[in-house]
Design an enzyme around this catalytic site. Structure first.
Site, PDB file in Angstrom:
ATOM      1  N   ASP A 555     -17.979   2.139  35.089  1.00  0.00           N
ATOM      2  CA  ASP A 555     -16.638   2.537  34.661  1.00  0.00           C
ATOM      3  C   ASP A 555     -16.713   3.010  33.206  1.00  0.00           C
ATOM      4  O   ASP A 555     -16.423   2.258  32.270  1.00  0.00           O
ATOM      5  CB  ASP A 555     -15.670   1.365  34.810  1.00  0.00           C
ATOM      6  CG  ASP A 555     -14.221   1.778  34.608  1.00  0.00           C
ATOM      7  OD1 ASP A 555     -13.961   2.983  34.413  1.00  0.00           O
ATOM      8  OD2 ASP A 555     -13.342   0.888  34.644  1.00  0.00           O
ATOM      9  N   GLU A 564     -15.055  10.942  37.025  1.00  0.00           N
ATOM     10  CA  GLU A 564     -14.216  12.141  36.906  1.00  0.00           C
ATOM     11  C   GLU A 564     -13.567  12.497  38.244  1.00  0.00           C
ATOM     12  O   GLU A 564     -14.248  12.611  39.262  1.00  0.00           O
ATOM     13  CB  GLU A 564     -15.023  13.334  36.405  1.00  0.00           C
ATOM     14  CG  GLU A 564     -14.130  14.545  36.115  1.00  0.00           C
ATOM     15  CD  GLU A 564     -14.872  15.670  35.417  1.00  0.00           C
ATOM     16  OE1 GLU A 564     -14.218  16.422  34.669  1.00  0.00           O
ATOM     17  OE2 GLU A 564     -16.090  15.806  35.631  1.00  0.00           O
TER      18      GLU A 564
END
Length: 610
Positions: A555, A564
């Site tokens: 993360d 993304e």
């Protein structure tokens, strides 16, 4: 005469009393009166006893009746209490099911598109992301034939790319045409149509959509080449909110003059959307016209005999080939126009042979922004199942359906076409990064085909010698989507805002920088990119790239492979969620997608020569 005795032991004979000397007693009259009274008493006694008995029976009957009525009332009360208790227990142990997770996640996945809008935002119920504002209001000004304000940012940046935008709008349109009832039941039909129109309005600006022919398309706005390490405010290397890009400095527009894959993908998007907006006749006609001239530009009017060059290389989205886009666009144009020349084109062995070369490559059985062949096969299989074409299309349509079934079979765990992680996630991109965008398309593809079979009353299909029911394929789809929603080794939902644990450091410029009165320049925003703190703005509904082949997830904003999101990926997510949602509700809309196609006339095969 023999003496008769009464019931008390005395004689029934009544004689006057005598003295010892045989004379009558002087009290004889009194005795006679007494005897008469006794006689009357005896004669009346049976009636008195009967009356007493009758009264006793009547009283007993009344008491018994009252008891019966009382018992009946008590029994009724007991029965009512039992019914209430049983009902309460049933409600407690068998509650009415609420919305499933797919239904709950659907509106969130649509909200991601609201956060990706470029241009001038008009606040409404579908465009209420509080941390977004107007941005890039000079796109295309003085640098293109049209202004290019609007559209969607592709991912976590401020780049607008025509290729993924087109694929996203096609997928959203397809899902809206198949599952309009489900969208409407969830109150999201107008929302998804609003999202599609925002995209197609922009696509119509990227070429001369009012002309009869074109020679150029705007393929990209902004971005530049990240390998150049430029720090120009318009470049990908800058970390700044789209709202902070200087509107007085128009961004560069990238044009293509030979791009068959892009033009065909755009044609598919406009053709599919024209059916979604069929009730808006003027807009639908405009979309159809744009789709036609884009397809002509893509094929140079040569159709399946096209011998031109492929698309020029792009930094971001490069199509492996263009034949799959030709079949994809041709199938959608046939649905949008009913013009049989498009159907003839996509079912000719020559074009199918070119596209079939795509079938055996690394993208075999994978529907994505790069590979549309299996999507086109499914759309054409729909025609075979519901329109029941015969000669001369049947042979190719049957071939397409066979390949569709080969595709869904390859997804089943019993087959070794694709590896799986230990957590059960299928590796459609062969262990390369960002796997989720391919998986959601496979979920939509599989679920939609099962709905086609259900509507056709076909129980399943053969995978080799083994027959599998529709349930087996739906189980695959649900297992994969459940993994994405949080049933995975990380116990993490990969959709932002869904569940209790989801990515906090999504790679997204607008979400990572606070909305305040400070305008951060190209370099100034990097402190937010490199911050260890969670994003100050939650980009609800964004599906991130996903875990690696070992079910691991980092993360971090510094690694786009994990965190993304993209509009192409989220379009597949929306389609998959609506297909799986509300399983007991109405399934597909069989008719709307074919509204422009005239009733089929089955041509007769040519007569043999005599």
């Amino acid at each position: 005469m023999a003496e008769r005795n009464n019931m008390w032991g005395g004689s029934f004979e009544i004689r006057a009393a005598e003295d010892e000397d045989g004379e009558c007693n002087n009290d004889g009259a009194a005795s006679t009166a007494l005897e008469e009274e006794v006689k009357q008493s005896w004669l009346l006694r049976p009636d008195i006893e009967r009356e007493r008995t009758r009264k006793k029976k009547k009283k007993k009957f009344i008491i018994n009746s009252m008891m019966v009525r009382t018992l009946a009332v008590l029994a009724a009360v007991v029965i009512i209490i039992l019914i209430v208790v049983v009902t309460c227990r049933r409600r407690r142990h068998h509650p009415i099911p609420g919305p499933d997770n797919y239904t709950l996640a659907l509106p969130l996945s649509l909200m991601f598109f609201d956060a990706q809008r470029s241009g001038r935002l008009q606040r409404n119920i579908y465009n209420n992301v509080s941390w977004r504002g107007n941005s890039c209001l000079q796109d295309g000004q003085k640098t293109f034939i049209n202004n290019l304000v609007g559209g969607y940012y592709d991912a976590g940046d401020a780049i607008k790319l025509s290729f993924p935008t087109s694929f996203a709008m096609t997928m959203l349109s397809w899902s809206a045409l198949e599952y309009s009832t489900k969208y409407e039941a969830n109150g999201e039909l107008d929302h998804v149509k609003d999202i599609i129109k925002w995209g197609t309005d922009y696509l119509l600006k990227t070429f001369n959509s009012s002309a009869d022919s074109i020679n150029m398309i705007a393929s990209q706005v902004g971005g530049g080449d990240p390998s150049s390490k430029d720090t120009d405010p318009h470049d990908l290397n800058c970390w700044m909110r789209p709202e902070d890009i200087d509107n007085n400095d128009p961004r560069p527009v990238y044009k293509c003059y030979n791009c068959p894959a892009l033009a065909a993908e755009m044609a598919a998007a406009l053709a599919a959307a024209s059916i979604v907006f069929k009730d808006n006749q003027d807009y639908s006609i405009k979309l159809v016209h744009g789709a036609k001239i884009l397809f002509q530009f893509a094929t140079k009017r040569q159709g399946g005999d096209y011998a031109g060059k492929p698309d020029a290389p792009s930094v971001y989205y490069n199509s492996t080939g263009f034949w799959d886009e030709f079949v994809w666009a041709g199938a959608w144009l046939y649905c949008a126009t009913g013009d049989s020349s498009y159907l003839q084109l996509v079912t000719t062995p020559a074009l199918a042979k070119h596209a079939d070369a795509f079938w055996g490559g690394p993208h075999h059985s994978v529907l994505s922004w790069n590979s549309k062949y299996v999507g086109a096969q499914l759309l054409l299989t729909r025609m075979r199942l519901f329109l029941r074409y015969g000669y001369p299309y049947e042979e190719m349509l049957r071939t397409f359906q066979n390949q569709v079934e080969e595709t869904v079979c390859s997804y089943l765990p019993n087959f070794l076409s694709f590896k799986r992680t230990n957590g059960g996630l299928i590796q459609l991109n062969h262990a390369r990064p960002q796997p989720l965008q391919y998986i959601v398309n496979a979920v939509f593809f599989t679920t939609l085909y099962m709905d086609y079979l259900e509507a056709s009353e076909i129980p399943g299909c053969f995978c080799g010698p083994q027959f599998y029911t529709r349930t087996a394929f739906r189980s695959f789809a649900k297992t994969q989507m459940d993994y994405i929603l949080g049933k995975n080794p990380q116990n993490m939902s990969y959709i932002v805002g869904f569940g209790t644990r989801f990515p906090q450091h999504v790679l997204h410029r607008g979400a990572s920088i606070p909305k305040n009165n400070i305008k951060y320049n190209c370099q100034g925003g990097r402190k937010w990119r490199d911050s260890a703190k969670p994003n100050p703005n939650v980009i609800i509904g964004a599906m991130v790239g996903g875990p690696d082949q070992n079910d691991g997830f980092l993360d971090s904003r510094s690694n786009y492979n994990y965190t993304e999101p993209t509009i192409a990926g989220n379009a597949g997510l929306v389609a998959a969620l609506v297909a799986l949602s509300g399983e007991k509700t109405a399934q597909i809309d069989r008719n709307t997608l074919f509204y422009a196609i005239p009733p089929p006339l089955t041509p007769q095969p040519p007569q043999p020569a005599t």
